[in-house]
Motif scaffolding. Structure first.
Motif, PDB file in Angstrom:
ATOM      1  N   ASN A  80      23.355 -18.363 -37.502  1.00  0.00           N
ATOM      2  CA  ASN A  80      23.653 -17.022 -36.993  1.00  0.00           C
ATOM      3  C   ASN A  80      23.316 -16.848 -35.518  1.00  0.00           C
ATOM      4  O   ASN A  80      23.424 -15.749 -34.990  1.00  0.00           O
ATOM      5  CB  ASN A  80      22.914 -15.967 -37.829  1.00  0.00           C
ATOM      6  CG  ASN A  80      23.417 -15.939 -39.254  1.00  0.00           C
ATOM      7  OD1 ASN A  80      24.584 -16.167 -39.508  1.00  0.00           O
ATOM      8  ND2 ASN A  80      22.528 -15.683 -40.179  1.00  0.00           N
ATOM      9  N   CYS A  81      22.908 -17.898 -34.857  1.00  0.00           N
ATOM     10  CA  CYS A  81      22.594 -17.837 -33.430  1.00  0.00           C
ATOM     11  C   CYS A  81      23.808 -18.109 -32.554  1.00  0.00           C
ATOM     12  O   CYS A  81      23.705 -18.128 -31.333  1.00  0.00           O
ATOM     13  CB  CYS A  81      21.469 -18.807 -33.089  1.00  0.00           C
ATOM     14  SG  CYS A  81      19.901 -18.351 -33.822  1.00  0.00           S
ATOM     15  N   LEU A 125      16.788 -17.461 -26.608  1.00  0.00           N
ATOM     16  CA  LEU A 125      18.186 -17.779 -26.933  1.00  0.00           C
ATOM     17  C   LEU A 125      19.096 -17.431 -25.756  1.00  0.00           C
ATOM     18  O   LEU A 125      20.022 -18.180 -25.432  1.00  0.00           O
ATOM     19  CB  LEU A 125      18.639 -17.024 -28.184  1.00  0.00           C
ATOM     20  CG  LEU A 125      18.132 -17.556 -29.517  1.00  0.00           C
ATOM     21  CD1 LEU A 125      18.453 -16.577 -30.641  1.00  0.00           C
ATOM     22  CD2 LEU A 125      18.716 -18.925 -29.797  1.00  0.00           C
ATOM     23  N   ALA A 136      14.511 -18.205 -34.070  1.00  0.00           N
ATOM     24  CA  ALA A 136      15.354 -17.454 -33.148  1.00  0.00           C
ATOM     25  C   ALA A 136      14.535 -16.349 -32.481  1.00  0.00           C
ATOM     26  O   ALA A 136      13.883 -15.561 -33.149  1.00  0.00           O
ATOM     27  CB  ALA A 136      16.533 -16.858 -33.900  1.00  0.00           C
ATOM     28  N   PHE A 181      20.904  -8.122 -30.579  1.00  0.00           N
ATOM     29  CA  PHE A 181      21.678  -9.347 -30.509  1.00  0.00           C
ATOM     30  C   PHE A 181      22.911  -9.145 -29.632  1.00  0.00           C
ATOM     31  O   PHE A 181      23.179  -9.943 -28.728  1.00  0.00           O
ATOM     32  CB  PHE A 181      22.086  -9.784 -31.924  1.00  0.00           C
ATOM     33  CG  PHE A 181      22.817 -11.098 -31.987  1.00  0.00           C
ATOM     34  CD1 PHE A 181      22.117 -12.272 -32.164  1.00  0.00           C
ATOM     35  CD2 PHE A 181      24.197 -11.165 -31.875  1.00  0.00           C
ATOM     36  CE1 PHE A 181      22.770 -13.495 -32.228  1.00  0.00           C
ATOM     37  CE2 PHE A 181      24.868 -12.371 -31.934  1.00  0.00           C
ATOM     38  CZ  PHE A 181      24.145 -13.548 -32.110  1.00  0.00           C
ATOM     39  N   TYR A 215      17.182 -26.462 -28.950  1.00  0.00           N
ATOM     40  CA  TYR A 215      16.384 -25.273 -29.231  1.00  0.00           C
ATOM     41  C   TYR A 215      15.634 -25.489 -30.535  1.00  0.00           C
ATOM     42  O   TYR A 215      16.233 -25.489 -31.611  1.00  0.00           O
ATOM     43  CB  TYR A 215      17.296 -24.046 -29.327  1.00  0.00           C
ATOM     44  CG  TYR A 215      16.564 -22.731 -29.365  1.00  0.00           C
ATOM     45  CD1 TYR A 215      16.325 -22.026 -28.199  1.00  0.00           C
ATOM     46  CD2 TYR A 215      16.106 -22.196 -30.567  1.00  0.00           C
ATOM     47  CE1 TYR A 215      15.664 -20.807 -28.226  1.00  0.00           C
ATOM     48  CE2 TYR A 215      15.443 -20.990 -30.597  1.00  0.00           C
ATOM     49  CZ  TYR A 215      15.226 -20.304 -29.420  1.00  0.00           C
ATOM     50  OH  TYR A 215      14.562 -19.104 -29.446  1.00  0.00           O
ATOM     51  N   CYS A 272      24.555 -26.383 -35.022  1.00  0.00           N
ATOM     52  CA  CYS A 272      23.387 -26.220 -35.892  1.00  0.00           C
ATOM     53  C   CYS A 272      23.246 -27.490 -36.720  1.00  0.00           C
ATOM     54  O   CYS A 272      24.132 -27.817 -37.504  1.00  0.00           O
ATOM     55  CB  CYS A 272      23.540 -24.997 -36.789  1.00  0.00           C
ATOM     56  SG  CYS A 272      22.069 -24.689 -37.799  1.00  0.00           S
ATOM     57  N   LEU A 305      15.389 -13.743 -29.217  1.00  0.00           N
ATOM     58  CA  LEU A 305      16.505 -13.382 -28.335  1.00  0.00           C
ATOM     59  C   LEU A 305      16.289 -13.708 -26.858  1.00  0.00           C
ATOM     60  O   LEU A 305      17.209 -14.224 -26.222  1.00  0.00           O
ATOM     61  CB  LEU A 305      16.886 -11.923 -28.534  1.00  0.00           C
ATOM     62  CG  LEU A 305      17.642 -11.662 -29.835  1.00  0.00           C
ATOM     63  CD1 LEU A 305      17.832 -10.176 -30.065  1.00  0.00           C
ATOM     64  CD2 LEU A 305      18.982 -12.372 -29.846  1.00  0.00           C
ATOM     65  N   ASP A 365      19.097 -21.691 -37.584  1.00  0.00           N
ATOM     66  CA  ASP A 365      19.963 -20.650 -38.113  1.00  0.00           C
ATOM     67  C   ASP A 365      21.358 -20.703 -37.490  1.00  0.00           C
ATOM     68  O   ASP A 365      21.492 -20.677 -36.276  1.00  0.00           O
ATOM     69  CB  ASP A 365      19.324 -19.296 -37.804  1.00  0.00           C
ATOM     70  CG  ASP A 365      19.926 -18.157 -38.578  1.00  0.00           C
ATOM     71  OD1 ASP A 365      20.959 -18.347 -39.242  1.00  0.00           O
ATOM     72  OD2 ASP A 365      19.363 -17.061 -38.509  1.00  0.00           O
TER      73      ASP A 365
END
Length: 160
Positions: free
Chosen positions: A132-133, A114, A109, A2, A105, A140, A111, A130
């Motif tokens: 957390n992206c 993303l 997820a 990440f 999107y 979100c 990567l 999520d």
């Protein structure tokens, strides 16, 4: 991984006004879900006018579905969607050149995609899966009882 992808994409994000930046069918890049049923539900639910100002990024297996809506799309294969491949760099170039105002999107997820969402240049990058992206995606949305398509249509066109 990440942090590595984030260092490649850059951590800064542009300024945008949400939800005002979604009004009037802005130039939009849409990363479709790899799941054909989920993608079909989104593509079929969106109004025709949405596709006039959208570029879809989809797996090659979704060509028939997308062409039925006469939508513009860039397709990739599993081998091409890997950072560092020539085909991946072409995707990055196409999305930067498209200069979308908004990026949507859909799906889980992943990567490499993303990263592409982040570097496309859209100030508003919307995801549904999520929180957390961040900062790859910076909004979100959680559709409570409606679909992603219904929620996006509501913001774009005021539809309920």
């Amino acid at each position: 991984m990440f942090k590595w992808f984030l260092s490649q994409a850059g951590e800064d994000s542009g300024v945008f006004d949400f939800p005002a930046s979604l009004k009037g069918n802005p130039k939009t890049l849409v990363f479709l879900d790899r799941n054909l049923e989920k993608t079909a539900a989104f593509v079929r639910a969106m109004p025709d006018v949405f596709f006039k100002n959208a570029l879809l990024c989809a797996h090659e297996s979704q060509q028939v579905l997308i062409s039925a809506r006469r939508a513009t799309a860039v397709y990739y294969t599993d081998l091409e969607c890997r950072y560092g491949e020539n085909a991946f760099e072409e995707l990055e170039y196409k999305f930067r050149a498209y200069k979308p105002d908004v990026c949507i999107y859909l799906g889980e997820a992943f990567l490499p995609t993303l990263y592409l969402a982040k570097v496309c240049g859209a100030g508003c990058r919307i995801g549904f899966a999520d929180e957390n992206c961040f900062p790859f995606l910076n909004v979100c949305l959680k559709p409570a009882q409606s679909s992603e398509a219904a929620l996006i249509s509501q913001y774009y066109y005021g539809a309920k």
